[in-house]
Design an enzyme around this catalytic site. Structure first.
Site, PDB file in Angstrom:
ATOM      1  N   GLY A  30     -31.648  -0.877 -40.016  1.00 47.39           N
ATOM      2  CA  GLY A  30     -32.769  -0.317 -39.271  1.00 47.39           C
ATOM      3  C   GLY A  30     -32.293   0.778 -38.358  1.00 47.39           C
ATOM      4  N   GLU A  46     -34.370   5.738 -42.809  1.00 47.19           N
ATOM      5  CA  GLU A  46     -33.359   4.704 -42.626  1.00 47.19           C
ATOM      6  C   GLU A  46     -32.926   4.107 -43.964  1.00 47.19           C
ATOM      7  OE1 GLU A  46     -31.673   3.650 -40.057  1.00 47.19           O
ATOM      8  OE2 GLU A  46     -32.611   5.031 -38.631  1.00 47.19           O
ATOM      9  N   GLU A  50     -28.910   3.994 -46.182  1.00 44.71           N
ATOM     10  CA  GLU A  50     -28.159   2.804 -46.583  1.00 44.71           C
ATOM     11  C   GLU A  50     -27.956   2.719 -48.095  1.00 44.71           C
ATOM     12  OE1 GLU A  50     -26.956   1.239 -44.203  1.00 44.71           O
ATOM     13  OE2 GLU A  50     -28.251   1.681 -42.510  1.00 44.71           O
ATOM     14  N   PRO A  67     -40.150 -10.209 -25.562  1.00 40.26           N
ATOM     15  CA  PRO A  67     -39.221  -9.740 -24.535  1.00 40.26           C
ATOM     16  C   PRO A  67     -37.894 -10.489 -24.662  1.00 40.26           C
ATOM     17  CG  PRO A  67     -41.369 -10.232 -23.584  1.00 40.26           C
ATOM     18  CD  PRO A  67     -41.403 -10.731 -24.998  1.00 40.26           C
ATOM     19  N   GLU A  98     -20.210  -2.045 -42.470  1.00 37.17           N
ATOM     20  CA  GLU A  98     -20.135  -2.534 -43.833  1.00 37.17           C
ATOM     21  C   GLU A  98     -21.553  -2.862 -44.274  1.00 37.17           C
ATOM     22  OE1 GLU A  98     -18.051  -6.387 -46.091  1.00 37.17           O
ATOM     23  OE2 GLU A  98     -17.719  -6.014 -43.981  1.00 37.17           O
TER      24      GLU A  98
END
Lengths: 213, 213
Positions: A30, A46, A50, A67, A98
């Site tokens: 993310g 994103e 990857e 929270p 990794e």
DNA sequence: ATAATAGTGTCTGTCAGACACTATATC
DNA sequence: GATATAGTGTCTGACAGACACTATTAT
């Protein structure tokens, strides 16, 4: 989060965190949304960091804002779910030491393995994928552009963790309006009688749906 | 966004904005999340500001973050969907000059009536509610705590905009495991033969589901 | 009695699951 | 030939839709 089917297993893409907090722990990939970027665009960006992305289904999964879920500060995460065909080995991103595929069975059975509240996001995503196979043609997102009925059946069996009767399955998907588009070609890559190759059809919802029992 | 069924119509709660931008325009009720508040808590708080809340179902709908959707600044909205029984007249909140129920037919047919991208949120919420009536017992959220089969049927007919056969509907809901809990009492508030009163049962998914065709 | 709503029984067509059977490839 | 996978036909039980019929109230 990214799900795929490889070697008869449902797998999720995880990265090993290279920075604090949770340095060295596995996490879902993310990143942060840019100041002038729409949410789906950020998810695509994103994702492409990857893995080599091609033919990927992407949808919003849910938003997590408890929270304290990130010890650094208040962070609201808008989770996206990606379903992809088996991809080449993932590549490490900027903040990832990794990256690899991990079976969801492994991940789910050890709830503390993932950083933050990513275990909750993972299980939500798995359940969403399982549910969507029923009434949408999304199983095709786990397949190559051209696929056989047996390959599609293997997706269902893997994601749902069940065995399906090949003959009834064939009759059912063949009868679902707009699910499969014949290419006219065949393959013998699984041995035996040649199987027809299909592409995904134009349907967005399946009728009748494929029901898991 | 809040949906209810009143007078045979599916209705949404809308407020007239008392401040810029879109001052004087109708909008879905909402507000900002407090610095140390979880997202569902914020939804409950905002909901209780607009209406006397009792027996309300609340679930996350989706997150909307397109740049420019709010002219003042970048705003990410986490939309929640509330389903409630017919409520007393809504009360105006802090930033709302006026609050009222509006039929979704009216709202959907005039896409520019609502401020921001609230029309998109509205249609997403309506579709979510329609879909969830099929495989979950959520229709009971639109009913009083005790209700008859006919009242439940009216919810389905109103939300889906269809007519259902009262006899087949009765047989079906009565047969759905854990959907209805008999109270043992009856009512004649609709005339005719007394009807049994039910409460919602413990089921979270319906099997078999109620299918719209 | 009449009308209104509640609830049950029955028939029929469709479909899911089980599985016998045929088709076409490799070895 | 044997064996493997692909695909079709058929039977059966469950269920949805249509609707006749019974039940219980008010007027």
């Amino acid at each position: 989060m990214v799900l795929t089917v490889r070697e008869n297993e449902l797998c999720a893409l995880v990265i090993r965190r290279g920075i604090a907090p949770y340095r060295g722990r596995w996490a879902l990939p993310g990143g942060f949304v840019l100041p002038d970027e729409d949410l789906p665009d950020a998810a695509v960006r994103e994702l492409s960091e990857e893995t080599r992305t091609a033919n990927v289904h992407l949808e919003q999964l849910g938003t997590y804002g408890r929270p304290g879920r990130d010890p650094r500060m208040r962070v609201i995460t808008v989770a996206y779910l990606a379903l992809a065909a088996d991809l080449p080995a993932p590549t490490a991103g900027s903040d990832a030491a990794e990256a690899r595929w991990s079976t969801v069975d492994d991940l789910v059975s050890t709830p503390r393995r993932l950083a933050f509240d990513h275990h909750e996001i993972l299980t939500d995503g798995i359940e969403r994928a399982r549910a969507k196979l029923e009434y949408s043609p999304l199983a095709t997102a786990f397949c190559a552009p051209e696929f056989t009925v047996a390959e599609l059946r293997l997706v269902y069996e893997t994601v749902w963790g069940v065995r399906l009767d090949p003959r009834n399955f064939h009759r059912k998907v063949a009868g679902a309006e707009g699910f499969l588009l014949p290419t006219g070609t065949t393959t013998t890559r699984h041995g035996g009688r040649p199987a027809q190759l299909f592409r995904r059809g134009p349907a967005t919802i399946l009728s009748p749906p494929m029901l898991r029992n």
